[in-house]
Design a protein around this motif. Structure first.
Motif, mmCIF file in Angstrom:
data_model
loop_
_atom_site.group_PDB
_atom_site.id
_atom_site.type_symbol
_atom_site.label_atom_id
_atom_site.label_comp_id
_atom_site.label_asym_id
_atom_site.label_seq_id
_atom_site.Cartn_x
_atom_site.Cartn_y
_atom_site.Cartn_z
ATOM 1 N N PHE A 61 0.928 -1.235 0.088
ATOM 2 C CA PHE A 61 -0.120 0.061 -0.080
ATOM 3 C C PHE A 61 0.981 1.347 0.149
ATOM 4 O O PHE A 61 0.644 2.423 -0.414
ATOM 5 N N ILE A 62 2.054 1.068 0.611
ATOM 6 C CA ILE A 62 2.803 2.475 0.661
ATOM 7 C C ILE A 62 4.125 2.361 -0.495
ATOM 8 O O ILE A 62 4.770 3.272 -0.500
ATOM 9 N N TRP A 63 4.113 1.053 -1.043
ATOM 10 C CA TRP A 63 5.456 1.048 -1.747
ATOM 11 C C TRP A 63 5.412 1.922 -3.085
ATOM 12 O O TRP A 63 6.371 2.593 -3.465
ATOM 13 N N GLY A 64 4.313 2.557 -3.388
ATOM 14 C CA GLY A 64 4.292 3.536 -4.597
ATOM 15 C C GLY A 64 4.556 4.859 -4.244
ATOM 16 O O GLY A 64 4.550 5.750 -5.161
ATOM 17 N N ILE A 65 4.222 5.181 -2.799
ATOM 18 C CA ILE A 65 4.304 6.624 -2.523
ATOM 19 C C ILE A 65 5.138 6.831 -1.419
ATOM 20 O O ILE A 65 5.328 8.004 -0.585
ATOM 21 N N ASN A 66 6.086 5.521 -0.943
ATOM 22 C CA ASN A 66 6.884 5.996 0.225
ATOM 23 C C ASN A 66 7.691 7.241 0.279
ATOM 24 O O ASN A 66 7.928 7.839 1.212
ATOM 25 N N THR A 67 8.463 7.324 -0.973
ATOM 26 C CA THR A 67 9.617 8.429 -0.988
ATOM 27 C C THR A 67 8.976 9.701 -1.329
ATOM 28 O O THR A 67 9.234 10.608 -0.518
ATOM 29 N N GLY A 111 -1.103 10.008 3.930
ATOM 30 C CA GLY A 111 -1.087 9.070 5.116
ATOM 31 C C GLY A 111 -1.940 8.087 5.106
ATOM 32 O O GLY A 111 -1.991 6.733 5.755
ATOM 33 N N VAL A 112 -3.031 8.009 4.296
ATOM 34 C CA VAL A 112 -4.031 6.939 4.584
ATOM 35 C C VAL A 112 -3.461 5.622 3.794
ATOM 36 O O VAL A 112 -4.058 4.717 4.634
ATOM 37 N N PRO A 113 -2.669 5.531 2.856
ATOM 38 C CA PRO A 113 -2.178 4.296 2.587
ATOM 39 C C PRO A 113 -1.442 3.479 3.794
ATOM 40 O O PRO A 113 -1.418 2.164 3.788
ATOM 41 N N PHE A 114 -0.742 4.415 4.568
ATOM 42 C CA PHE A 114 -0.076 3.670 6.002
ATOM 43 C C PHE A 114 -1.118 2.903 6.769
ATOM 44 O O PHE A 114 -0.882 1.982 7.351
ATOM 45 N N LEU A 115 -2.345 3.780 7.141
ATOM 46 C CA LEU A 115 -3.318 3.162 7.805
ATOM 47 C C LEU A 115 -3.750 2.046 7.287
ATOM 48 O O LEU A 115 -4.172 1.020 8.006
ATOM 49 N N LEU A 116 -4.094 1.979 5.901
ATOM 50 C CA LEU A 116 -4.642 0.515 5.486
ATOM 51 C C LEU A 116 -3.632 -0.537 5.732
ATOM 52 O O LEU A 116 -3.902 -1.545 5.974
ATOM 53 N N ARG A 117 -2.170 -0.114 5.618
ATOM 54 C CA ARG A 117 -1.465 -1.070 5.832
ATOM 55 C C ARG A 117 -1.520 -1.783 7.320
ATOM 56 O O ARG A 117 -1.375 -2.987 7.491
ATOM 57 N N VAL A 118 -1.479 -0.809 8.267
ATOM 58 C CA VAL A 118 -1.892 -1.495 9.529
ATOM 59 C C VAL A 118 -3.043 -2.209 9.813
ATOM 60 O O VAL A 118 -3.067 -3.303 10.513
ATOM 61 N N GLY A 119 -4.040 -1.758 9.000
ATOM 62 C CA GLY A 119 -5.228 -2.705 9.161
ATOM 63 C C GLY A 119 -5.333 -3.892 8.591
ATOM 64 O O GLY A 119 -5.528 -5.069 9.239
#
Length: 433
Positions: A25-31, A169-177
């Motif tokens: 979920f975060i790999w495309g936008i982490n940087t 920030g939302v993709p990071f919350l999706l990863r947590v879930g």
């Protein structure tokens, strides 16, 4: 494949699907996320370097947990640790935290991933042995890579689109879930089969024993050693390139806020992984030696990166990205099978974790170095230099080839304790390439 082995494979593919989906979920936008938090390119890739440093630091201690407490316990701890540290990343972004805070939490992220590295793969191979599986490991690892590619395609593309529609920030919350959901799945499905944990009441002594076993069965085994020594160059470059492509493609595209383009780039890599995983068993049937696949994959990948650094056209860069990902993906299952066929069951998780440690060490150096290069000279030159760095892996792969391990030409899952012990005892006469 018999029913017992088929069940093991299905559980492994389920775990691979869920874990990859959560992570991607975060790999495309982490940087972009790190740069949006106010970090420079140097600081952003230094934060990634602290992540890989965390993997290096904790690989051996978590190897103790995997081999001493069980691969299932290690997986469950990984989901909880990674979920907690990912949420802390989200909080740092909200607070525009200083760099030192990003460094600390990045180390914790690395800790989370070390619970997975080695443990899950070791769980699979030992369980397959126990179930009477006699097929080629490339086929199983290839299927897993295809499943991971599909999950990455969905997760990374969705992450980019969701970030553009909401915020970064939302993709990071999706990863947590999803990680918390995977805890429940693994608790229900995953049980150690074909492996009995040997718990030690003395953690420090156990850690020393694991490190000693890693060296004896890894670095002191010539064909395994050379594969490991190639890893810092290929793995370090791979980590940097994947994350550097996000801002680089946006730069070529001309819109710094087109987060979906960054997600698409990660999705392209995922799609290439699916195709590469499908091709790996067929390539292996056409090529007698596994090391031939590894040498060609590494050499072609390096040349493609140099070309990627030269082009200034967005669509050409996308095409080169597809080729680079495809070449890398086709070689990954072959490397996994080659390495596993040279390792005894008792030290499998240990040696695989140690291999991950060695590979991660390259990321500690390559990421900040290339990040600084990108700051001063731009992304194109940093990508071209990355290709040159990857070429340094080739001599080590050739050295492993010249050790003539039976695993190099194996066509079925032939790894046994006796075979691995024989390989380990091989007298090292020095590099022959």
């Amino acid at each position: 494949m018999n029913p017992a082995a088929l069940k093991i494979q299905r559980i492994y593919l389920t775990l691979t699907l869920g874990n990859t989906l959560a992570a991607s979920f975060i790999w495309g936008i982490n940087t972009l996320f790190l740069l949006d938090a106010g970090l420079s390119n140097l600081e952003a890739f230094a934060a990634n370097a602290f992540f890989t440093a965390g993997m290096v630091l904790f690989e051996v201690p978590t190897g103790v947990i995997a081999d001493g407490w069980g691969r299932r316990v290690s997986f469950l701890l990984g989901t909880v640790t990674l979920a907690a540290s990912t949420y802390l990343y989200y909080l740092l972004w909200q607070l525009s935290a200083p760099f030192w805070a990003w460094a600390v939490v990045s180390v914790l992220l690395g800790l989370g991933f070390t619970f997975f590295s080695g443990a899950v793969e070791a769980w699979l191979v030992d369980a397959l042995h126990f179930s009477g599986f006699d097929g080629a490991l490339e086929a199983v690892f290839g299927r897993a890579q295809m499943v991971a590619g599909v999950a990455m395609l969905v997760g990374s593309t969705a992450g980019g689109v969701i970030a553009q529609a909401t915020d970064l920030g939302v993709p990071f919350l999706l990863r947590v879930g999803v990680l918390l959901a995977m805890f429940g799945v693994a608790f229900w499905l995953m049980h150690d089969v074909g492996f009995t944990p040997e718990r030690s009441p003395h953690p420090l002594e156990a850690t020393r024993a694991v490190l000693s076993a890693s060296i004896d069965n890894g670095l002191k085994n010539p064909p395994v050693r050379y594969i490991m020594l190639a890893a810092p160059f290929s793995a370090g470059v791979g980590i940097y390139v994947f994350y550097a492509l996000q801002p680089y493609l946006l730069e070529l595209f001309g819109d710094p806020h087109a987060y979906s383009v960054a997600g698409l780039a990660a999705g392209i890599v995922a799609g290439a992984q699916v195709v590469g995983g499908w091709l790996a068993p067929m390539v292996r049937r056409l090529v007698r030696k596994r090391t031939t696949v590894l040498v060609v994959s590494s050499s072609m990948g390096a040349l493609i990166l140099v070309a990627l650094g030269i082009t200034g056209v967005f669509w050409v860069a996308l095409l080169l990205l597809v080729l680079w990902a495809l070449v890398s993906a086709a070689g990954t299952p072959v490397r996994q099978a080659y390495l596993n066929d040279m390792i005894a069951s008792k030290q499998r998780a240990t040696v695989l974790s140690f291999d991950s440690l060695v590979g991660s060490s390259g990321g500690i150096v390559v990421q900040p170095l290339m990040g600084r290069t990108a700051d001063v000279y731009g992304y194109p030159l940093s990508l071209a230099i990355s290709g040159v760095i990857e070429l340094f892996a080739v001599p080590f792969l050739l050295a492993s080839r010249r050790r003539r391990s039976p695993a190099d030409t194996a066509t079925t899952d032939t790894a046994t304790t006796d075979t691995a012990t024989t390989d380990t005892a091989t007298t090292d006469t020095g590099p022959s390439a």
